[in-house]
Design a protein around this motif. Sequence first.
Motif, PDB file in Angstrom:
ATOM      1  N   GLY A  25      41.308  30.119  29.818  1.00 46.80           N
ATOM      2  CA  GLY A  25      40.173  30.801  30.442  1.00 46.80           C
ATOM      3  C   GLY A  25      39.123  29.844  30.974  1.00 46.80           C
ATOM      4  O   GLY A  25      38.427  30.150  31.945  1.00 46.80           O
ATOM      5  N   SER A  26      38.996  28.683  30.353  1.00 45.91           N
ATOM      6  CA  SER A  26      38.000  27.701  30.793  1.00 45.91           C
ATOM      7  C   SER A  26      38.546  26.751  31.847  1.00 45.91           C
ATOM      8  O   SER A  26      37.781  26.058  32.517  1.00 45.91           O
ATOM      9  CB  SER A  26      37.498  26.892  29.588  1.00 45.91           C
ATOM     10  OG  SER A  26      38.557  26.163  28.989  1.00 45.91           O
ATOM     11  N   GLU A  34      39.086  34.867  28.773  1.00 43.38           N
ATOM     12  CA  GLU A  34      38.026  34.433  27.860  1.00 43.38           C
ATOM     13  C   GLU A  34      38.503  33.363  26.878  1.00 43.38           C
ATOM     14  O   GLU A  34      37.690  32.776  26.154  1.00 43.38           O
ATOM     15  CB  GLU A  34      37.466  35.631  27.086  1.00 43.38           C
ATOM     16  CG  GLU A  34      36.674  36.586  27.975  1.00 43.38           C
ATOM     17  CD  GLU A  34      36.062  37.734  27.186  1.00 43.38           C
ATOM     18  OE1 GLU A  34      36.270  37.794  25.957  1.00 43.38           O
ATOM     19  OE2 GLU A  34      35.362  38.556  27.799  1.00 43.38           O
ATOM     20  N   LEU A  35      39.803  33.089  26.857  1.00 45.31           N
ATOM     21  CA  LEU A  35      40.320  32.067  25.945  1.00 45.31           C
ATOM     22  C   LEU A  35      39.770  30.695  26.323  1.00 45.31           C
ATOM     23  O   LEU A  35      39.903  30.244  27.460  1.00 45.31           O
ATOM     24  CB  LEU A  35      41.849  32.038  25.991  1.00 45.31           C
ATOM     25  CG  LEU A  35      42.570  33.193  25.302  1.00 45.31           C
ATOM     26  CD1 LEU A  35      44.068  33.136  25.579  1.00 45.31           C
ATOM     27  CD2 LEU A  35      42.325  33.169  23.790  1.00 45.31           C
ATOM     28  N   GLY A  36      39.139  30.036  25.373  1.00 52.20           N
ATOM     29  CA  GLY A  36      38.590  28.707  25.610  1.00 52.20           C
ATOM     30  C   GLY A  36      37.163  28.685  26.094  1.00 52.20           C
ATOM     31  O   GLY A  36      36.531  27.626  26.124  1.00 52.20           O
ATOM     32  N   ARG A  37      36.607  29.847  26.453  1.00 49.34           N
ATOM     33  CA  ARG A  37      35.209  29.894  26.882  1.00 49.34           C
ATOM     34  C   ARG A  37      34.302  30.052  25.654  1.00 49.34           C
ATOM     35  O   ARG A  37      34.747  30.508  24.597  1.00 49.34           O
ATOM     36  CB  ARG A  37      34.988  31.070  27.836  1.00 49.34           C
ATOM     37  CG  ARG A  37      35.719  30.932  29.169  1.00 49.34           C
ATOM     38  CD  ARG A  37      35.360  32.077  30.087  1.00 49.34           C
ATOM     39  NE  ARG A  37      35.980  31.952  31.400  1.00 49.34           N
ATOM     40  CZ  ARG A  37      35.759  32.784  32.406  1.00 49.34           C
ATOM     41  NH1 ARG A  37      34.949  33.809  32.240  1.00 49.34           N
ATOM     42  NH2 ARG A  37      36.359  32.598  33.566  1.00 49.34           N
ATOM     43  N   ASP A  41      42.520  44.888  29.976  1.00 45.74           N
ATOM     44  CA  ASP A  41      42.129  44.327  28.681  1.00 45.74           C
ATOM     45  C   ASP A  41      42.864  43.003  28.421  1.00 45.74           C
ATOM     46  O   ASP A  41      42.284  42.051  27.898  1.00 45.74           O
ATOM     47  CB  ASP A  41      42.444  45.316  27.551  1.00 45.74           C
ATOM     48  CG  ASP A  41      41.545  46.547  27.579  1.00 45.74           C
ATOM     49  OD1 ASP A  41      40.486  46.494  28.225  1.00 45.74           O
ATOM     50  OD2 ASP A  41      41.920  47.553  26.951  1.00 45.74           O
ATOM     51  N   LEU A  42      44.143  42.957  28.794  1.00 47.05           N
ATOM     52  CA  LEU A  42      44.918  41.738  28.617  1.00 47.05           C
ATOM     53  C   LEU A  42      44.358  40.610  29.467  1.00 47.05           C
ATOM     54  O   LEU A  42      44.179  39.474  28.985  1.00 47.05           O
ATOM     55  CB  LEU A  42      46.384  41.993  28.976  1.00 47.05           C
ATOM     56  CG  LEU A  42      47.322  40.781  28.933  1.00 47.05           C
ATOM     57  CD1 LEU A  42      47.380  40.182  27.533  1.00 47.05           C
ATOM     58  CD2 LEU A  42      48.722  41.176  29.403  1.00 47.05           C
ATOM     59  N   VAL A  43      44.068  40.900  30.732  1.00 41.16           N
ATOM     60  CA  VAL A  43      43.506  39.884  31.625  1.00 41.16           C
ATOM     61  C   VAL A  43      42.157  39.405  31.101  1.00 41.16           C
ATOM     62  O   VAL A  43      41.871  38.197  31.080  1.00 41.16           O
ATOM     63  CB  VAL A  43      43.373  40.434  33.056  1.00 41.16           C
ATOM     64  CG1 VAL A  43      42.572  39.462  33.931  1.00 41.16           C
ATOM     65  CG2 VAL A  43      44.749  40.679  33.663  1.00 41.16           C
TER      66      VAL A  43
END
Length: 271
Positions: free
Chosen positions: A21-22, A121-124, A114-116
């Motif tokens: 996500g980042s 948001e992973l890593g943020r 929701d999955l997207v």
Amino acid sequence: MKCHSISNAGPVLGPDLAAIGSSSPPDYIVDSFLRPSKVIKEFYESIMVVTDEGRVINGILVVQDNSKVVLKDAAQQGKQVTIPADQIEFTKKLPSLMPQGLASKLKSRQEFLDLVKFVTELGRPGPYATSAAQVVRRWRLQGADVALTVENSAQIKTLADSGNAAYSMVNGTLPAADLNLQKPVTRAMALVDVTQAGNVQLKLNSAKGVKLWLNETSVPVSEMTTLVLPSGRSQITFEIDRDARGDTGLRAEFLKAEEKPQGRFKVVGGP
């Protein structure tokens, strides 16, 4: 989970998603779901190898030279296999191993959104931020009718091969639902690689209903426990009384101990 890991928990076939996500814009992530072969991440090219005996191996190319092909085998969750060049009939590049039409398998458009949202948001900064904490994320679980004793502690050895695979959430907690194997006792096993023997601190979110075994030795446990780990790979087994534990999940983190000699360690991840 068949392809990707999060913070080294899960298969190693595809890229680890802990920081995607980042590092990737949302439109790239959406495209990866809808059109996985549109842009394939560097070092994750797919290949098919057909041997002179008719074996077909699909996976992610690691090395290809005049003597061999090394790939991450898709059928073995990314385990590396080497095929000598003199055994190869031919090779063929493939589109992404991520199958087309994943979005259509979800129950609704909202599930896809929701999955997207989760992946972007992973890593943020926030609840899904990347963490270097040595948290257990890869587990092997086994239900049992009776608690472990000195007499039957040899059963611990079977967990690595016969236990059910389970993985912690991004925050490091193994949900209580995963611990419910319809047995009075659940054994949850983790592995720790130790490069220098010594003291290591184990931190639990709660010690309620938990007994602890280091390899085949019972160890007193609290929310903060100092373990003396030998060099090599140690098996840490948490024996959980389901009635006493209730709806509390399990989070286990290994920390550098204050007491000397201090052990050097790494929690084992992977599939």
